[in-house]
Design a protein around this motif. Sequence first.
Motif, PDB file in Angstrom:
ATOM      1  N   ARG A 154       0.835  -1.189   0.000  1.00 48.76           N
ATOM      2  CA  ARG A 154       0.000   0.000   0.000  1.00 48.76           C
ATOM      3  C   ARG A 154       0.880   1.253   0.000  1.00 48.76           C
ATOM      4  O   ARG A 154       1.892   1.307   0.714  1.00 48.76           O
ATOM      5  CB  ARG A 154      -0.921   0.002   1.224  1.00 48.76           C
ATOM      6  CG  ARG A 154      -1.994  -1.078   1.160  1.00 48.76           C
ATOM      7  CD  ARG A 154      -2.907  -0.890  -0.060  1.00 48.76           C
ATOM      8  NE  ARG A 154      -3.826  -1.987  -0.234  1.00 48.76           N
ATOM      9  CZ  ARG A 154      -5.038  -2.041   0.310  1.00 48.76           C
ATOM     10  NH1 ARG A 154      -5.460  -1.055   1.089  1.00 48.76           N
ATOM     11  NH2 ARG A 154      -5.826  -3.067   0.084  1.00 48.76           N
ATOM     12  N   LEU A 164       0.748  -4.773   4.135  1.00 47.83           N
ATOM     13  CA  LEU A 164      -0.407  -4.998   4.999  1.00 47.83           C
ATOM     14  C   LEU A 164      -0.064  -6.014   6.088  1.00 47.83           C
ATOM     15  O   LEU A 164       0.632  -7.010   5.830  1.00 47.83           O
ATOM     16  CB  LEU A 164      -1.589  -5.512   4.178  1.00 47.83           C
ATOM     17  CG  LEU A 164      -2.181  -4.552   3.139  1.00 47.83           C
ATOM     18  CD1 LEU A 164      -3.316  -5.252   2.390  1.00 47.83           C
ATOM     19  CD2 LEU A 164      -2.690  -3.276   3.802  1.00 47.83           C
ATOM     20  N   ASP A 167      -3.795  -8.673  10.030  1.00 48.78           N
ATOM     21  CA  ASP A 167      -5.217  -8.357  10.161  1.00 48.78           C
ATOM     22  C   ASP A 167      -5.851  -7.950   8.841  1.00 48.78           C
ATOM     23  O   ASP A 167      -7.085  -7.965   8.707  1.00 48.78           O
ATOM     24  CB  ASP A 167      -5.414  -7.218  11.173  1.00 48.78           C
ATOM     25  CG  ASP A 167      -5.051  -7.634  12.590  1.00 48.78           C
ATOM     26  OD1 ASP A 167      -5.150  -8.852  12.885  1.00 48.78           O
ATOM     27  OD2 ASP A 167      -4.648  -6.759  13.383  1.00 48.78           O
ATOM     28  N   ASN A 168      -5.007  -7.606   7.869  1.00 50.34           N
ATOM     29  CA  ASN A 168      -5.527  -7.082   6.603  1.00 50.34           C
ATOM     30  C   ASN A 168      -5.052  -7.830   5.367  1.00 50.34           C
ATOM     31  O   ASN A 168      -5.407  -7.456   4.245  1.00 50.34           O
ATOM     32  CB  ASN A 168      -5.139  -5.599   6.462  1.00 50.34           C
ATOM     33  CG  ASN A 168      -5.730  -4.730   7.547  1.00 50.34           C
ATOM     34  OD1 ASN A 168      -6.921  -4.434   7.539  1.00 50.34           O
ATOM     35  ND2 ASN A 168      -4.894  -4.333   8.508  1.00 50.34           N
ATOM     36  N   ASN A 169      -4.244  -8.885   5.552  1.00 54.34           N
ATOM     37  CA  ASN A 169      -3.711  -9.598   4.384  1.00 54.34           C
ATOM     38  C   ASN A 169      -4.151 -11.062   4.324  1.00 54.34           C
ATOM     39  O   ASN A 169      -3.581 -11.853   3.564  1.00 54.34           O
ATOM     40  CB  ASN A 169      -2.179  -9.509   4.350  1.00 54.34           C
ATOM     41  CG  ASN A 169      -1.520 -10.244   5.495  1.00 54.34           C
ATOM     42  OD1 ASN A 169      -2.114 -11.110   6.137  1.00 54.34           O
ATOM     43  ND2 ASN A 169      -0.266  -9.917   5.776  1.00 54.34           N
TER      44      ASN A 169
END
Length: 230
Positions: A154, A164, A167-169
């Motif tokens: 990002r 990431l 928690d986000n990947n």
Amino acid sequence: EPIVINRLICHGDYYDLNGRHIYDPGDYFDTIATSAGCDSMVHLRLKVVVPLMMELSSVEEPCQGASSFLIETHARKGVPNAYTLQFGEGSEATGLVKQSGSMAAVADNTITVDIPTDLKPGYYPFAVLFDSEENGTYEVAGELVQHYPASFIRQRWDDVLGILNADNNGGYDFRTFRWYRNGQAIDGATEPYLYVEEKLKAGDTYSVELLVPGEERGLTTCAYVIPAAA
């Protein structure tokens, strides 16, 4: 009429025609004296079988979410008629299945291999067995490398990139990081975030080699392309 002799030999062998060692395919004629003292004309039709020899010129390395990848093949010797691709032990649990087909139906000698879109990034060994009606069989080993998606990277502002977190990947707890710009490793860039002092340049590509606990080989993301400024 001459006596016709049809013979099939393997590449590297020879046929002895009245003392002549013949290695190459073709039609050959000779006169041979019989036990009765007469001369007989002999017509040898010799066919030489060349063992099949194949190679994988290139194996596409897809990103996570792809539905297929390409294997470019090259025949070094012989002409293959069919192929069978088999992934390694335990591959069926991942959705990778055996695939067979006719080489006549393969465009530009490039095999399209179907893979499940939910296949996890990783390394998946396989073997391709090529079969020829005239040249035998030949097996070549290869490896499917499925990369993490570029979306794991990002961009923050015009000078920072980041990876990431778990928690986000999708739950990947990456522990080591190595950043690349335009395919070249960046000295000292081994953190989850990358600060680019000279600012990010539109069109440059960035990727990260990532390693999760328990794995021995790192795996890179697909390339993230810096977009043009809005």
